[in-house]
Design an enzyme around this catalytic site. Structure first.
Site, PDB file in Angstrom:
ATOM      1  N   TYR A   1      -1.887 -33.378 -17.475  1.00 48.36           N
ATOM      2  CA  TYR A   1      -3.298 -33.093 -17.788  1.00 48.36           C
ATOM      3  C   TYR A   1      -4.200 -34.160 -17.184  1.00 48.36           C
ATOM      4  O   TYR A   1      -5.271 -33.864 -16.674  1.00 48.36           O
ATOM      5  CB  TYR A   1      -3.518 -33.016 -19.305  1.00 48.36           C
ATOM      6  CG  TYR A   1      -4.927 -32.544 -19.624  1.00 48.36           C
ATOM      7  CD1 TYR A   1      -5.203 -31.178 -19.672  1.00 48.36           C
ATOM      8  CD2 TYR A   1      -5.962 -33.442 -19.832  1.00 48.36           C
ATOM      9  CE1 TYR A   1      -6.489 -30.728 -19.908  1.00 48.36           C
ATOM     10  CE2 TYR A   1      -7.247 -33.003 -20.070  1.00 48.36           C
ATOM     11  CZ  TYR A   1      -7.505 -31.643 -20.114  1.00 48.36           C
ATOM     12  OH  TYR A   1      -8.783 -31.198 -20.340  1.00 48.36           O
TER      13      TYR A   1
ATOM     14  N   PHE B   1     -27.936 -20.840   1.282  1.00 48.37           N
ATOM     15  CA  PHE B   1     -26.708 -20.092   1.043  1.00 48.37           C
ATOM     16  C   PHE B   1     -26.816 -19.503  -0.380  1.00 48.37           C
ATOM     17  O   PHE B   1     -27.393 -20.125  -1.269  1.00 48.37           O
ATOM     18  CB  PHE B   1     -25.432 -20.920   1.201  1.00 48.37           C
ATOM     19  CG  PHE B   1     -24.222 -20.045   1.025  1.00 48.37           C
ATOM     20  CD1 PHE B   1     -23.920 -19.092   1.983  1.00 48.37           C
ATOM     21  CD2 PHE B   1     -23.452 -20.097  -0.118  1.00 48.37           C
ATOM     22  CE1 PHE B   1     -22.853 -18.216   1.796  1.00 48.37           C
ATOM     23  CE2 PHE B   1     -22.388 -19.224  -0.310  1.00 48.37           C
ATOM     24  CZ  PHE B   1     -22.082 -18.285   0.654  1.00 48.37           C
ATOM     25  N   THR B   2     -26.233 -18.322  -0.553  1.00 51.70           N
ATOM     26  CA  THR B   2     -26.432 -17.543  -1.786  1.00 51.70           C
ATOM     27  C   THR B   2     -26.166 -18.354  -3.061  1.00 51.70           C
ATOM     28  O   THR B   2     -27.053 -18.516  -3.901  1.00 51.70           O
ATOM     29  CB  THR B   2     -25.532 -16.297  -1.762  1.00 51.70           C
ATOM     30  OG1 THR B   2     -24.187 -16.708  -1.513  1.00 51.70           O
ATOM     31  CG2 THR B   2     -25.955 -15.332  -0.658  1.00 51.70           C
TER      32      THR B   2
ATOM     33  N   ASP C   1     -23.682 -29.999   2.303  1.00 55.86           N
ATOM     34  CA  ASP C   1     -22.696 -28.955   2.022  1.00 55.86           C
ATOM     35  C   ASP C   1     -21.669 -29.050   3.141  1.00 55.86           C
ATOM     36  O   ASP C   1     -21.917 -28.610   4.264  1.00 55.86           O
ATOM     37  CB  ASP C   1     -23.379 -27.582   1.995  1.00 55.86           C
ATOM     38  CG  ASP C   1     -22.398 -26.460   1.680  1.00 55.86           C
ATOM     39  OD1 ASP C   1     -21.181 -26.659   1.891  1.00 55.86           O
ATOM     40  OD2 ASP C   1     -22.846 -25.388   1.236  1.00 55.86           O
TER      41      ASP C   1
ATOM     42  N   LYS D   1     -12.476 -23.097   2.595  1.00 57.11           N
ATOM     43  CA  LYS D   1     -12.743 -22.843   4.021  1.00 57.11           C
ATOM     44  C   LYS D   1     -11.981 -23.862   4.877  1.00 57.11           C
ATOM     45  O   LYS D   1     -10.784 -23.730   5.053  1.00 57.11           O
ATOM     46  CB  LYS D   1     -14.261 -22.913   4.284  1.00 57.11           C
ATOM     47  CG  LYS D   1     -15.020 -21.659   3.843  1.00 57.11           C
ATOM     48  CD  LYS D   1     -15.246 -21.600   2.372  1.00 57.11           C
ATOM     49  CE  LYS D   1     -16.312 -20.612   1.988  1.00 57.11           C
ATOM     50  NZ  LYS D   1     -16.483 -20.548   0.523  1.00 57.11           N
TER      51      LYS D   1
ATOM     52  N   ARG E   1     -24.886  -9.328   5.284  1.00 58.64           N
ATOM     53  CA  ARG E   1     -25.601 -10.607   5.167  1.00 58.64           C
ATOM     54  C   ARG E   1     -27.029 -10.328   5.626  1.00 58.64           C
ATOM     55  O   ARG E   1     -27.436 -10.673   6.722  1.00 58.64           O
ATOM     56  CB  ARG E   1     -24.965 -11.686   6.059  1.00 58.64           C
ATOM     57  CG  ARG E   1     -23.623 -12.190   5.563  1.00 58.64           C
ATOM     58  CD  ARG E   1     -23.669 -13.259   4.479  1.00 58.64           C
ATOM     59  NE  ARG E   1     -23.699 -12.788   3.107  1.00 58.64           N
ATOM     60  CZ  ARG E   1     -23.148 -13.422   2.082  1.00 58.64           C
ATOM     61  NH1 ARG E   1     -22.464 -14.528   2.258  1.00 58.64           N
ATOM     62  NH2 ARG E   1     -23.290 -12.974   0.854  1.00 58.64           N
TER      63      ARG E   1
ATOM     64  N   PHE F   1     -25.313  -8.732  -4.105  1.00 64.29           N
ATOM     65  CA  PHE F   1     -24.478  -8.184  -3.028  1.00 64.29           C
ATOM     66  C   PHE F   1     -23.025  -7.994  -3.445  1.00 64.29           C
ATOM     67  O   PHE F   1     -22.330  -7.135  -2.918  1.00 64.29           O
ATOM     68  CB  PHE F   1     -24.547  -9.084  -1.782  1.00 64.29           C
ATOM     69  CG  PHE F   1     -24.146 -10.513  -2.041  1.00 64.29           C
ATOM     70  CD1 PHE F   1     -25.066 -11.424  -2.516  1.00 64.29           C
ATOM     71  CD2 PHE F   1     -22.845 -10.934  -1.819  1.00 64.29           C
ATOM     72  CE1 PHE F   1     -24.690 -12.747  -2.761  1.00 64.29           C
ATOM     73  CE2 PHE F   1     -22.463 -12.248  -2.056  1.00 64.29           C
ATOM     74  CZ  PHE F   1     -23.390 -13.149  -2.540  1.00 64.29           C
TER      75      PHE F   1
HETATM   76  N1  F0G Z   1     -21.424 -23.257   0.644  1.00 64.19           N
HETATM   77  C1  F0G Z   1     -21.174 -22.468   1.703  1.00 64.19           C
HETATM   78  C2  F0G Z   1     -21.786 -22.790   3.025  1.00 64.19           C
HETATM   79  C3  F0G Z   1     -20.355 -21.345   1.545  1.00 64.19           C
HETATM   80  O1  F0G Z   1     -20.108 -20.572   2.585  1.00 64.19           O
HETATM   81  C4  F0G Z   1     -19.792 -21.064   0.265  1.00 64.19           C
HETATM   82  C5  F0G Z   1     -18.966 -19.886   0.065  1.00 64.19           C
HETATM   83  C6  F0G Z   1     -20.085 -21.919  -0.796  1.00 64.19           C
HETATM   84  C7  F0G Z   1     -20.907 -23.018  -0.557  1.00 64.19           C
HETATM   85  C8  F0G Z   1     -19.564 -21.681  -2.187  1.00 64.19           C
HETATM   86  O2  F0G Z   1     -18.222 -21.975  -2.259  1.00 64.19           O
HETATM   87  O3  F0G Z   1     -17.102 -19.766  -2.699  1.00 64.19           O
HETATM   88  O4  F0G Z   1     -15.911 -21.929  -3.060  1.00 64.19           O
HETATM   89  O5  F0G Z   1     -17.704 -21.228  -4.594  1.00 64.19           O
HETATM   90  N2  F0G Z   1     -18.884 -18.959   0.895  1.00 64.19           N
HETATM   91  C9  F0G Z   1     -18.022 -17.804   0.837  1.00 64.19           C
HETATM   92  C10 F0G Z   1     -18.319 -16.903   1.998  1.00 64.19           C
HETATM   93  C11 F0G Z   1     -18.008 -17.094  -0.458  1.00 64.19           C
HETATM   94  O6  F0G Z   1     -17.732 -15.801   2.024  1.00 64.19           O
HETATM   95  O7  F0G Z   1     -19.085 -17.254   2.880  1.00 64.19           O
HETATM   96  P1  F0G Z   1     -17.188 -21.172  -3.214  1.00 64.19           P
END
Ligand code: F0G
Length: 471
Positions: free
Chosen positions: A85, A137-138, A228, A271, A395, A462
């Site tokens: 843990y 970013f979303t 990021d 990624k 997108r 989305f």
């Molecule tokens: N920042 C970027 C630039 C991203 O592309 C993503 C995720 C995140 C943050 C968030 O990270 O998914 O680990 O919580 N991108 C994915 C995509 C979902 O399909 O582009 P996460």
């Protein structure tokens, strides 16, 4: 090997190709579907590729997130998971790897990128403060907004033009940024949110010169700069290829130099790090670290696992080392460029220059007769699936969501369909199949009509929205 490739090889006698720096040890069979099966599946999914079952997908280019093939070394590392843990051995391996390759002092593990975005937003954004960023970013923007921040896009204008060939379309516009500092006052800026590469712009990189300039500007106004770092290895490769003075430097050195100009970073390990789950947050400031460590135990897990199993942290620590190898990154981005070149040669409208992780089809030019409010990129993703079982994603206007102030759709200039290439998963022959399917859908573009949205979730719509074709 495709006909296309034979042709190019014939034309280029004496050419020497590179190939992937690995061979395949284990395979995962793919299921081919019939057109009738796909028609049924997309109907049931409400024309949203996020709602398809992956068993109904042939080549899955939905995302490069968590879809990498791990190496035999990483799988071996999974067996060394120390599932204590607290104080797991694997946490310390991860900490070491982040310190060595990213250069930050203090590490907070999280279950994935958005976990880290949540923590940093909660810790540093005060209600009503502005958060300038190089395009949104979303999940990043949503966490900034949920913490009370107001996001402001300060990317260079070239990034919003899919045909502009600027080599660093991820750059921050220094005039826009300084004007915001002056207009709002530095105390009303939470921090500068810099992403390398910029996902929504098409995987476009930020130059070293730009991050240095942004750092200098932030220093003059006393504003923090957070990165990021999700696809920062890919960004570093573009610096090596395109920026003067970096051609001879290893990607690992470029990565570390870039990070040195920032105060901290958050990471989706899913990624660049070549793992299926995991993330982190790392900073240089002890007081901020203390606060983040307090928050992580509330939302993610203890500060030495942050929602990950020990084995996940081990695989990530190994993945970090593999990801910064020049041979790896050349092959990874080389595959994306290969697909981009085929489509460019065939006159299909895509975002140029081709970015690091994906090909983005330009739906405005693909379907000029479908208005943005009828979701052309969403329809393009559905048509590709119908043609061949390839899964891509929207997108554009759907991803952009609604303006929190007015409630109206945000209408981004970029209306794109993304074909994201998982790392070390598909071969060049798969890329040929993808290109040919896109071409087929392009030839039939004039018969295609738009969609109407029939279900809309409140957050990140989305992912779960549903659509019906307009008759
Ligand atoms: N920042 C970027 C630039 C991203 O592309 C993503 C995720 C995140 C943050 C968030 O990270 O998914 O680990 O919580 N991108 C994915 C995509 C979902 O399909 O582009 P996460």
């Amino acid at each position: 090997m495709s006909e296309h490739k034979f042709r190019t090889m014939g034309e280029q006698a004496g050419r020497r190709s590179w190939a992937e720096p690995w061979k395949i040890k284990m395979v995962e069979p793919l299921r081919m579907t019939t057109r009738a099966e796909r028609e049924q599946a997309i109907l049931e999914a409400g024309y949203n590729t996020f709602l398809l079952r992956s068993a109904d997908v042939y080549i899955d280019l939905l995302t490069d997130s968590g879809t990498s093939a791990m190496s035999d070394r990483q799988w071996a590392g999974m067996m060394l998971g120390d599932e204590a843990y607290a104080g797991s051995v694997n946490y310390y391996h991860l900490e070491e790897a982040v310190q060595e390759f990213y250069g930050y002092k203090y590490l907070v593990p999280t279950h994935q990128g958005r976990g880290a975005e949540h923590l940093i937003s909660q810790a540093v954004v005060k209600k009503g403060q502005y958060v300038p960023g190089n395009m949104y970013f979303t999940t990043t923007r949503l966490h900034q907004e949920m913490a009370g921040g107001i996001f402001v896009d300060v990317i260079i204008d070239e990034a919003h033009d899919p045909q502009n060939l600027h080599p660093f379309k991820g750059n921050i516009d220094l005039v826009k940024l300084e004007n915001l500092f002056k207009e709002k006052g530095a105390s009303n800026i939470a921090y500068v949110s810099l992403a390398g590469t910029v996902n929504m712009a098409g995987g476009q990189p930020v130059s070293m010169a730009n991050v240095k300039d942004v750092r200098a500007l932030c220093d003059r106004y006393g504003v923090k700069l957070y990165l990021d770092a999700t696809r920062m290895v890919e960004n570093s490769y573009f610096i090596q290829q395109r920026e003067e003075g970096y051609g001879d430097k290893p990607v690992a050195d470029i990565l570390r130099e870039f990070c040195s100009y920032t105060d901290g970073a958050w990471m989706s390990g899913k990624k660049d790090h070549l793992v299926n789950i995991g993330g982190w947050l790392a900073v240089n400031d002890w007081d901020l670290f203390e606060e983040l460590r307090n928050l992580v135990v509330v939302y993610e897990g203890l500060h030495t696992y942050g929602g990950m199993a020990g084995r996940d942290m081990e695989a990530m620590a190994i993945g970090i080392r593999e990801s910064v190898s020049d041979d790896h990154i050349r092959a990874r981005i080389g595959q994306v460029l290969y697909l981009g070149q085929l489509l460019t040669d065939w006159g299909i409208p895509i975002v140029q220059p081709v970015g690091g992780h994906a090909i983005f089809l330009d739906a405005r030019r693909f379907y000029p007769h479908i208005p943005q409010d009828e979701f052309p990129s969403q329809m393009l993703a559905a048509q590709l699936y119908l043609d061949s079982g390839i899964r891509s994603m929207e997108r554009g206007i759907v991803s952009a969501g609604r303006d929190p102030q007015t409630g109206d759709h945000r209408r981004p200039k970029l209306e794109l369909t993304r074909l994201t290439i998982p790392r070390r998963v598909y071969t060049e022959a798969h890329m040929d199949v993808v290109a040919e399917s896109i071409n087929e859908v392009y030839q039939k573009r004039e018969q295609t009509k738009g969609l109407k949205m029939v279900y809309e979730p409140q957050y990140l719509r989305f992912f779960q929205a549903r659509f019906e074709p307009i008759q």
